[in-house]
Design a protein around this motif. Sequence first.
Motif: not given
Length: 528
Positions: A228-235, A261-268, A296-299
């Motif tokens: 439940a985290v965002a991930a970034l890999f520059s290289n 994508l998590r509009p509420r507590s659950e990741i969809i 915004q997209a999740a909602m």
Amino acid sequence: MPWLLLELAGTEAQSLRLEEADVTIGRSEEATFLIEHRSLSRQHARIRAEGGEYIVTDLGSKNGTFLNNHRIQRGTLRDGDILRCGEVAFRFCHTRPNPNKSETDSLPLPALTCSLPTRGKPLSGDAALAEDSTDGMAAPTDSALRRDRLKTLLRVSEILAEPGEIDSVLSRILDLCFETLPIERAAILLVNPANNRLEATSLRSLRALSPGEQIWSRHIVDYVRTHAVAALFSNTRTDPRLAQAASVMAQSICSSMCVPLRPRSEIIGVLYVDNVTLADRFASSDLAFLAGFANQAAMAIHNARLSRELERRAVLENNLLRFFPKAICTRLMEAPATLHDPTETEVTALFADITGYTRLASRLAPREVFALLNDYFPILAAAVFRYEGTLEKYIGDAVLAVWGAPFRGPDDARRALAAAVDMQSGIRELSQAWEDRLGSPLRIHIGLHTGTVAAGNIGVDSYLQYATIGDPINLASRISNAAGPGEIVISDTTRLALGDCRYALDRLPTVELKNHPGAGSLYRVRWS
């Protein structure tokens, strides 16, 4: 002033000031540094100033506290020490740290670059944003650029707030990704409730895609969903943490980002973007922007799904109301499998038919026959629903209703007989209203029989019909034919199911029913 450098991926470091003499780390709201990571306990560790030194103490955590890779219960922090709580690593510094130094790559980090929500005392303002940038690109430190990003998110909110089908919403989300970020490919993967797996729902690429081509890293999307985290890999090509990620290597992914994508507590699901031409295309500010965009997209996805589900339920309920009373419809909406899974059940079937209908209809104009039937059928249907029966079908001028399917009750036979009496009473009143046009009384004959049938939906997907199948249904029709005008006739099995009947019953002389020799005794109900 001592610092903790929160090393969550080398590119997403956050510097936390140890301004207080006693601070705690954990997932609890009461923690000084709240870090939402599943490897942390609610109260994981404490750092306390004692005699000019900083002492770290494990607070009985599940996944342990480590100092320079050695698990500890208590230890003294020195400049440059690596403190790890669960999977979250920190560097202890006596002076303000630079999170972009290459030496941070040696920290014992989670398997992937990730950005975690934290609450503490991070660097603030433009300095923090600039120091978070790891790709050499200009960080959005000026207010004008930040305002542009805010305006973009507001525009995203407005666009995604527009109602639409789920496919249209997914397409708009990908359009906006390409408009706002330097990406070459994007994918939306949603969780399939049937198997709880991420499945590609919408894909977009600047080049043509082959049928069934995968344009995302399974390694990355699974981690983002799991943690439940965002991930970034520059290289990705030089990042040792992706050395074992076969999908990254096979697709020659240079840089990527992925957010839940998590509009509420659950990741969809997850939103994945990447670039297969150039490395260092994304900064931490891009990840922050994508995370806000994903909210915004999740909602929007959630609302589109909800709208589709409400429409589906409205159509289903409207169809159910043709056959079942409101109370039964409510139960069926909560347990729809009841309709689709054929079951054997005992029912009391009711057949009602107009006596002499063919002769009667021949004396009326077709339009008058329609008018008569439109007055006649609602009386019978109302009686069925009043006693919570299932109105299975109309057959010409006849009605078939059952009690005991889709749900059985202890008094199914009693309710079926009560409905039959109401039908006879209602038709008697209707007959008076039509007597001048008919020239003779309008009468119906009703038969009831109790037995075991198979019940469920039959037909094709575009038109399903709830039905009860079995000889008891045919026998109820034959018993109806044995009844005279204005009569209710029941079988012996129905008489037994009634128990103490409130109406007197007259046993009929032996009647041979077509195709049912030896069907047993029949009884006329003295209903009036």
